[in-house]
Design a protein around this motif. Structure first.
Motif, PDB file in Angstrom:
ATOM      1  N   PRO A  41     -33.598 -48.385 -40.244  1.00 30.66           N
ATOM      2  CA  PRO A  41     -33.301 -46.960 -40.435  1.00 30.66           C
ATOM      3  C   PRO A  41     -34.534 -46.052 -40.531  1.00 30.66           C
ATOM      4  O   PRO A  41     -34.484 -44.906 -40.081  1.00 30.66           O
ATOM      5  CB  PRO A  41     -32.478 -46.942 -41.727  1.00 30.66           C
ATOM      6  CG  PRO A  41     -31.761 -48.266 -41.706  1.00 30.66           C
ATOM      7  CD  PRO A  41     -32.778 -49.237 -41.140  1.00 30.66           C
ATOM      8  N   LEU A  77     -29.561 -42.835 -36.265  1.00 28.58           N
ATOM      9  CA  LEU A  77     -29.080 -43.810 -37.247  1.00 28.58           C
ATOM     10  C   LEU A  77     -27.837 -44.536 -36.737  1.00 28.58           C
ATOM     11  O   LEU A  77     -27.677 -45.745 -36.975  1.00 28.58           O
ATOM     12  CB  LEU A  77     -28.799 -43.134 -38.589  1.00 28.58           C
ATOM     13  CG  LEU A  77     -30.049 -42.700 -39.371  1.00 28.58           C
ATOM     14  CD1 LEU A  77     -29.664 -41.778 -40.522  1.00 28.58           C
ATOM     15  CD2 LEU A  77     -30.824 -43.915 -39.864  1.00 28.58           C
ATOM     16  N   GLU A  78     -26.979 -43.827 -36.026  1.00 28.72           N
ATOM     17  CA  GLU A  78     -25.789 -44.470 -35.449  1.00 28.72           C
ATOM     18  C   GLU A  78     -26.191 -45.461 -34.356  1.00 28.72           C
ATOM     19  O   GLU A  78     -25.572 -46.525 -34.223  1.00 28.72           O
ATOM     20  CB  GLU A  78     -24.828 -43.413 -34.914  1.00 28.72           C
ATOM     21  CG  GLU A  78     -24.155 -42.634 -36.024  1.00 28.72           C
ATOM     22  CD  GLU A  78     -23.363 -41.434 -35.549  1.00 28.72           C
ATOM     23  OE1 GLU A  78     -23.142 -41.289 -34.321  1.00 28.72           O
ATOM     24  OE2 GLU A  78     -22.950 -40.627 -36.418  1.00 28.72           O
ATOM     25  N   GLN A  87     -27.382 -48.474 -36.113  1.00 27.70           N
ATOM     26  CA  GLN A  87     -26.220 -49.195 -36.632  1.00 27.70           C
ATOM     27  C   GLN A  87     -25.591 -50.056 -35.538  1.00 27.70           C
ATOM     28  O   GLN A  87     -25.197 -51.196 -35.779  1.00 27.70           O
ATOM     29  CB  GLN A  87     -25.182 -48.220 -37.215  1.00 27.70           C
ATOM     30  CG  GLN A  87     -23.953 -48.895 -37.766  1.00 27.70           C
ATOM     31  CD  GLN A  87     -24.268 -49.862 -38.900  1.00 27.70           C
ATOM     32  OE1 GLN A  87     -25.157 -49.628 -39.711  1.00 27.70           O
ATOM     33  NE2 GLN A  87     -23.537 -50.966 -38.955  1.00 27.70           N
ATOM     34  N   TRP A  88     -25.529 -49.513 -34.314  1.00 27.90           N
ATOM     35  CA  TRP A  88     -24.994 -50.308 -33.196  1.00 27.90           C
ATOM     36  C   TRP A  88     -25.886 -51.527 -32.949  1.00 27.90           C
ATOM     37  O   TRP A  88     -25.381 -52.630 -32.744  1.00 27.90           O
ATOM     38  CB  TRP A  88     -24.879 -49.453 -31.937  1.00 27.90           C
ATOM     39  CG  TRP A  88     -24.371 -50.222 -30.753  1.00 27.90           C
ATOM     40  CD1 TRP A  88     -23.114 -50.732 -30.570  1.00 27.90           C
ATOM     41  CD2 TRP A  88     -25.125 -50.627 -29.603  1.00 27.90           C
ATOM     42  NE1 TRP A  88     -23.041 -51.411 -29.368  1.00 27.90           N
ATOM     43  CE2 TRP A  88     -24.260 -51.358 -28.758  1.00 27.90           C
ATOM     44  CE3 TRP A  88     -26.438 -50.426 -29.201  1.00 27.90           C
ATOM     45  CZ2 TRP A  88     -24.673 -51.898 -27.542  1.00 27.90           C
ATOM     46  CZ3 TRP A  88     -26.849 -50.954 -27.988  1.00 27.90           C
ATOM     47  CH2 TRP A  88     -25.965 -51.686 -27.169  1.00 27.90           C
ATOM     48  N   ASN A 134     -27.610 -53.121 -35.118  1.00 26.55           N
ATOM     49  CA  ASN A 134     -27.303 -54.071 -36.202  1.00 26.55           C
ATOM     50  C   ASN A 134     -25.961 -54.759 -35.984  1.00 26.55           C
ATOM     51  O   ASN A 134     -25.833 -55.957 -36.244  1.00 26.55           O
ATOM     52  CB  ASN A 134     -27.304 -53.352 -37.554  1.00 26.55           C
ATOM     53  CG  ASN A 134     -28.683 -52.910 -37.982  1.00 26.55           C
ATOM     54  OD1 ASN A 134     -29.685 -53.503 -37.611  1.00 26.55           O
ATOM     55  ND2 ASN A 134     -28.742 -51.838 -38.754  1.00 26.55           N
ATOM     56  N   GLU A 135     -24.974 -54.005 -35.512  1.00 27.93           N
ATOM     57  CA  GLU A 135     -23.636 -54.573 -35.299  1.00 27.93           C
ATOM     58  C   GLU A 135     -23.634 -55.630 -34.197  1.00 27.93           C
ATOM     59  O   GLU A 135     -23.032 -56.692 -34.375  1.00 27.93           O
ATOM     60  CB  GLU A 135     -22.638 -53.465 -34.952  1.00 27.93           C
ATOM     61  CG  GLU A 135     -22.257 -52.614 -36.133  1.00 27.93           C
ATOM     62  CD  GLU A 135     -21.422 -51.401 -35.754  1.00 27.93           C
ATOM     63  OE1 GLU A 135     -20.962 -51.304 -34.588  1.00 27.93           O
ATOM     64  OE2 GLU A 135     -21.227 -50.538 -36.632  1.00 27.93           O
TER      65      GLU A 135
END
Length: 181
Positions: free
Chosen positions: A22, A53-54, A57-58, A60-61
């Motif tokens: 992040p 940040l989104e 997050q992707w 990380n997912e």
């Protein structure tokens, strides 16, 4: 096909490829808000740090779900993320994955992406035991076409109106590199 913590760090002559976190959001926003960088990305340019940040997050997912991995590209001696590359849509059943990448235009035409992809492609073949790595490229994206052809990918055909992004249908070339190539 194994994706487990700790996140693998790859090193080349000039680069570190590492996990994007992040605190990298401002660096990512810098290049993913650039219209030229995003022209063939299939998304509108980012408007805010929240967009970055989104995206993180992707990353990380897909890593957590074992469907992909995305490395942040950094120049040795400078920890700022200047681009990213990696695999998504990893298919254990079909022993294939799709490769993708983007880079800040400040670093275009310096061999950075060639160097980064030359590190992750063997990782894909050896660590994930992929037989096939494929890339989808918009026909007007001549820089990416040259890059992928230079590193050994072959054009297999045109996928007509394959994706609907940014309010339009895009044709995409399918490129591939096989472990046996």
């Amino acid at each position: 096909m194994e994706l487990t913590k700790p996140f693998p760090v790859l090193e080349t002559k000039r680069l570190f490829l590492r996990e994007v976190v992040p605190s990298d959001a401002a660096s990512i926003l810098t290049y993913l808000s650039d219209q030229e960088v995003m022209e063939y990305f299939g998304m509108e340019p980012f408007q805010s740090e929240q967009d970055a940040l989104e995206e993180i997050q992707w990353y990380n997912e897909i890593f957590s779900n074992k469907t992909g991995i995305r490395w942040g590209i950094t120049i040795k001696g400078n920890d700022a993320v200047i681009g990213s590359c990696g695999f998504h849509d990893l298919s254990k059943k079909h022993v294939r994955g799709e490769i993708g990448a983007e880079l800040s235009k400040d670093y275009w035409r310096k061999g950075i992406m060639t160097e980064a992809l030359s590190a992750i492609i063997p990782y894909g073949f050896n660590h994930f035991n992929l037989m096939r790595i494929q890339a989808l490229i918009e026909p007007p994206n001549t820089a990416s076409i040259r890059l992928f052809e230079r590193i050994g990918f072959s054009r297999e055909g045109l996928l007509r109106k394959y994706e609907y992004t940014c309010g339009k249908f895009d044709d995409l070339y399918m490129y591939s590199l096989l472990k046996t190539d």
